[in-house]
Motif scaffolding. Sequence first.
Motif, PDB file in Angstrom:
ATOM      1  N   LEU A   1       0.666  -1.372   0.010  1.00 29.27           N
ATOM      2  CA  LEU A   1       0.131   0.028   0.094  1.00 29.27           C
ATOM      3  C   LEU A   1       0.745   1.163  -0.123  1.00 29.27           C
ATOM      4  O   LEU A   1       0.674   2.121  -0.614  1.00 29.27           O
ATOM      5  N   GLU A   2       1.847   1.302   0.953  1.00 35.21           N
ATOM      6  CA  GLU A   2       3.041   2.374   1.009  1.00 35.21           C
ATOM      7  C   GLU A   2       3.582   2.470  -0.443  1.00 35.21           C
ATOM      8  O   GLU A   2       3.586   3.806  -1.048  1.00 35.21           O
ATOM      9  N   GLU A   3       3.899   1.544  -1.150  1.00 34.65           N
ATOM     10  CA  GLU A   3       4.726   1.738  -2.460  1.00 34.65           C
ATOM     11  C   GLU A   3       3.358   2.361  -3.608  1.00 34.65           C
ATOM     12  O   GLU A   3       3.970   2.989  -4.425  1.00 34.65           O
ATOM     13  N   ARG A   4       2.287   1.750  -3.263  1.00 36.52           N
ATOM     14  CA  ARG A   4       1.235   2.408  -4.461  1.00 36.52           C
ATOM     15  C   ARG A   4       0.849   3.732  -4.086  1.00 36.52           C
ATOM     16  O   ARG A   4       0.839   4.863  -5.045  1.00 36.52           O
ATOM     17  N   ILE A   5       0.820   4.239  -2.751  1.00 38.86           N
ATOM     18  CA  ILE A   5       0.741   5.753  -2.502  1.00 38.86           C
ATOM     19  C   ILE A   5       1.782   6.598  -3.062  1.00 38.86           C
ATOM     20  O   ILE A   5       1.480   7.535  -3.541  1.00 38.86           O
ATOM     21  N   LEU A   6       2.958   5.833  -2.875  1.00 45.09           N
ATOM     22  CA  LEU A   6       4.091   6.648  -3.574  1.00 45.09           C
ATOM     23  C   LEU A   6       4.142   6.853  -4.960  1.00 45.09           C
ATOM     24  O   LEU A   6       4.456   7.871  -5.601  1.00 45.09           O
TER      25      LEU A   6
ATOM     26  N   VAL B   1      -6.196   9.603  -3.699  1.00 42.19           N
ATOM     27  CA  VAL B   1      -5.912   8.278  -4.242  1.00 42.19           C
ATOM     28  C   VAL B   1      -6.977   7.950  -5.132  1.00 42.19           C
ATOM     29  O   VAL B   1      -7.246   6.796  -5.017  1.00 42.19           O
ATOM     30  N   ASP B   2      -7.335   8.402  -6.059  1.00 45.12           N
ATOM     31  CA  ASP B   2      -8.392   8.477  -7.047  1.00 45.12           C
ATOM     32  C   ASP B   2      -8.130   7.343  -7.792  1.00 45.12           C
ATOM     33  O   ASP B   2      -9.190   6.686  -8.401  1.00 45.12           O
ATOM     34  N   SER B   3      -6.868   7.047  -8.161  1.00 43.13           N
ATOM     35  CA  SER B   3      -6.731   6.100  -9.189  1.00 43.13           C
ATOM     36  C   SER B   3      -6.524   4.453  -8.563  1.00 43.13           C
ATOM     37  O   SER B   3      -6.764   3.554  -9.616  1.00 43.13           O
ATOM     38  N   PHE B   4      -6.677   4.484  -7.502  1.00 43.93           N
ATOM     39  CA  PHE B   4      -6.895   2.932  -6.767  1.00 43.93           C
ATOM     40  C   PHE B   4      -7.645   2.891  -5.680  1.00 43.93           C
ATOM     41  O   PHE B   4      -8.261   1.669  -5.439  1.00 43.93           O
ATOM     42  N   LEU B   5      -8.126   3.988  -5.245  1.00 40.77           N
ATOM     43  CA  LEU B   5      -9.037   3.723  -4.214  1.00 40.77           C
ATOM     44  C   LEU B   5     -10.424   4.648  -3.800  1.00 40.77           C
ATOM     45  O   LEU B   5     -11.303   3.892  -3.273  1.00 40.77           O
ATOM     46  N   ASN B   6     -10.055   5.680  -4.198  1.00 43.69           N
ATOM     47  CA  ASN B   6     -11.527   6.450  -4.199  1.00 43.69           C
ATOM     48  C   ASN B   6     -12.379   6.781  -5.371  1.00 43.69           C
ATOM     49  O   ASN B   6     -13.510   7.467  -5.300  1.00 43.69           O
ATOM     50  N   HIS B   7     -11.785   6.366  -6.489  1.00 45.78           N
ATOM     51  CA  HIS B   7     -12.658   6.797  -7.609  1.00 45.78           C
ATOM     52  C   HIS B   7     -12.611   5.581  -8.591  1.00 45.78           C
ATOM     53  O   HIS B   7     -13.537   4.679  -8.925  1.00 45.78           O
ATOM     54  N   GLN B   8     -11.429   5.355  -9.170  1.00 47.33           N
ATOM     55  CA  GLN B   8     -11.053   3.923  -9.840  1.00 47.33           C
ATOM     56  C   GLN B   8     -10.519   3.212  -8.642  1.00 47.33           C
ATOM     57  O   GLN B   8      -9.980   3.639  -7.662  1.00 47.33           O
ATOM     58  N   ILE B   9     -10.903   1.892  -8.743  1.00 48.50           N
ATOM     59  CA  ILE B   9     -11.032   1.037  -7.465  1.00 48.50           C
ATOM     60  C   ILE B   9      -9.752  -0.264  -7.896  1.00 48.50           C
ATOM     61  O   ILE B   9     -10.332  -0.954  -8.810  1.00 48.50           O
ATOM     62  N   ASP B  10      -8.836  -0.321  -7.395  1.00 48.32           N
ATOM     63  CA  ASP B  10      -8.072  -1.497  -7.555  1.00 48.32           C
ATOM     64  C   ASP B  10      -8.464  -2.792  -6.523  1.00 48.32           C
ATOM     65  O   ASP B  10      -8.128  -2.842  -5.464  1.00 48.32           O
ATOM     66  N   VAL B  11      -9.437  -3.395  -7.262  1.00 43.02           N
ATOM     67  CA  VAL B  11      -9.889  -4.708  -6.371  1.00 43.02           C
ATOM     68  C   VAL B  11      -9.087  -5.540  -5.803  1.00 43.02           C
ATOM     69  O   VAL B  11      -9.139  -5.973  -4.698  1.00 43.02           O
ATOM     70  N   GLU B  12      -7.919  -5.749  -6.678  1.00 49.84           N
ATOM     71  CA  GLU B  12      -6.817  -6.953  -6.299  1.00 49.84           C
ATOM     72  C   GLU B  12      -6.129  -6.314  -4.916  1.00 49.84           C
ATOM     73  O   GLU B  12      -5.751  -6.914  -4.002  1.00 49.84           O
ATOM     74  N   LEU B  13      -5.784  -4.946  -5.047  1.00 50.23           N
ATOM     75  CA  LEU B  13      -5.102  -4.400  -4.050  1.00 50.23           C
ATOM     76  C   LEU B  13      -6.085  -4.506  -2.607  1.00 50.23           C
ATOM     77  O   LEU B  13      -5.463  -4.573  -1.444  1.00 50.23           O
TER      78      LEU B  13
ATOM     79  N   ASN C   1      -8.296  -6.404  -2.031  1.00 48.93           N
ATOM     80  CA  ASN C   1      -8.468  -7.618  -1.598  1.00 48.93           C
ATOM     81  C   ASN C   1      -7.351  -8.084  -0.548  1.00 48.93           C
ATOM     82  O   ASN C   1      -7.553  -8.676   0.504  1.00 48.93           O
ATOM     83  N   LEU C   2      -5.798  -7.378  -1.074  1.00 46.39           N
ATOM     84  CA  LEU C   2      -5.008  -7.905  -0.003  1.00 46.39           C
ATOM     85  C   LEU C   2      -5.126  -7.125   1.445  1.00 46.39           C
ATOM     86  O   LEU C   2      -4.764  -7.459   2.185  1.00 46.39           O
ATOM     87  N   LEU C   3      -5.452  -5.913   1.224  1.00 47.02           N
ATOM     88  CA  LEU C   3      -6.015  -5.110   2.399  1.00 47.02           C
ATOM     89  C   LEU C   3      -6.987  -5.908   3.381  1.00 47.02           C
ATOM     90  O   LEU C   3      -6.793  -6.070   4.619  1.00 47.02           O
ATOM     91  N   GLY C   4      -8.091  -6.346   2.758  1.00 47.75           N
ATOM     92  CA  GLY C   4      -8.765  -7.345   3.406  1.00 47.75           C
ATOM     93  C   GLY C   4      -8.464  -8.491   4.126  1.00 47.75           C
ATOM     94  O   GLY C   4      -8.732  -8.895   5.248  1.00 47.75           O
ATOM     95  N   LYS C   5      -7.332  -9.052   3.245  1.00 45.86           N
ATOM     96  CA  LYS C   5      -6.801 -10.099   3.837  1.00 45.86           C
ATOM     97  C   LYS C   5      -5.973  -9.874   5.192  1.00 45.86           C
ATOM     98  O   LYS C   5      -5.928 -10.520   6.158  1.00 45.86           O
ATOM     99  N   GLU C   6      -5.179  -8.716   4.999  1.00 43.23           N
ATOM    100  CA  GLU C   6      -4.299  -8.358   6.238  1.00 43.23           C
ATOM    101  C   GLU C   6      -5.123  -7.876   7.616  1.00 43.23           C
ATOM    102  O   GLU C   6      -5.061  -8.256   8.664  1.00 43.23           O
ATOM    103  N   TRP C   7      -6.436  -7.293   7.157  1.00 41.38           N
ATOM    104  CA  TRP C   7      -7.072  -6.932   8.360  1.00 41.38           C
ATOM    105  C   TRP C   7      -7.991  -8.217   9.054  1.00 41.38           C
ATOM    106  O   TRP C   7      -8.047  -8.380  10.277  1.00 41.38           O
TER     107      TRP C   7
END
Length: 192
Positions: A4-9, A22-34, A36-42
Amino acid sequence: MKLLEERILKDGKIKEGNVLKVDSFLNHQIDVELLNLLGKEWKRLFEKDNVTKILTIEASGIGIACIVAQHFGVPVVFAKKTQTKNIAGDTYKSRVESFTHGKVYDILVSKEFLTPEDRVLIIDDFLAKGSALEGLSKLVIDSGATLVGAGIAIEKGFQNGGALIRGRGIRVESLAIIDEMADGKITFRKQN
Ligand code: 5GP
């Protein structure tokens, strides 16, 4: 979380007023694969907490929460920002000050969907001054449900929300904590 840190950078853009875009992966366009990994970590972090419900706030929290909920096998409840006819019955209500818009608004959840038997994990995209998380926590507390904690994708650690909420004894697991965001440079807090 390194990924996630790398993606933010790579894709995050610093805007005026301490806003990270962070519209290109979190807030507008969504990177579902990423996500999913956040979900796995939580899921790993809250594995033992017997979560029965994920609570978030519309709009940008919903997508994240739905993917996270699949890891827990539980429903998502999202707090609504407007009282529509669909939610005209008995509701829990609290006030939130929007960080990005500066407006104060009510958030509502139908009493039907938060009960004293529930063990609730709150999920949101950002933690800044803590108003959204505080408002969501109040809904859980008012319902008599147990708040097991909060999973935040990006915490801006230089704002006071994290300290405020953790100071109330609420467990907050942020997957990236930004300590500094200045002159186009983002510095993350070291986490285990
Ligand atoms: P807080 O209530 O903690 O001050 O702010 C959290 C809420 O504001 C989040 O739900 C998020 O939607 C929004 N927010 C806060 N900071 C940012 C930011 O830097 N970028 C974006 N995109 N949203 C933010």
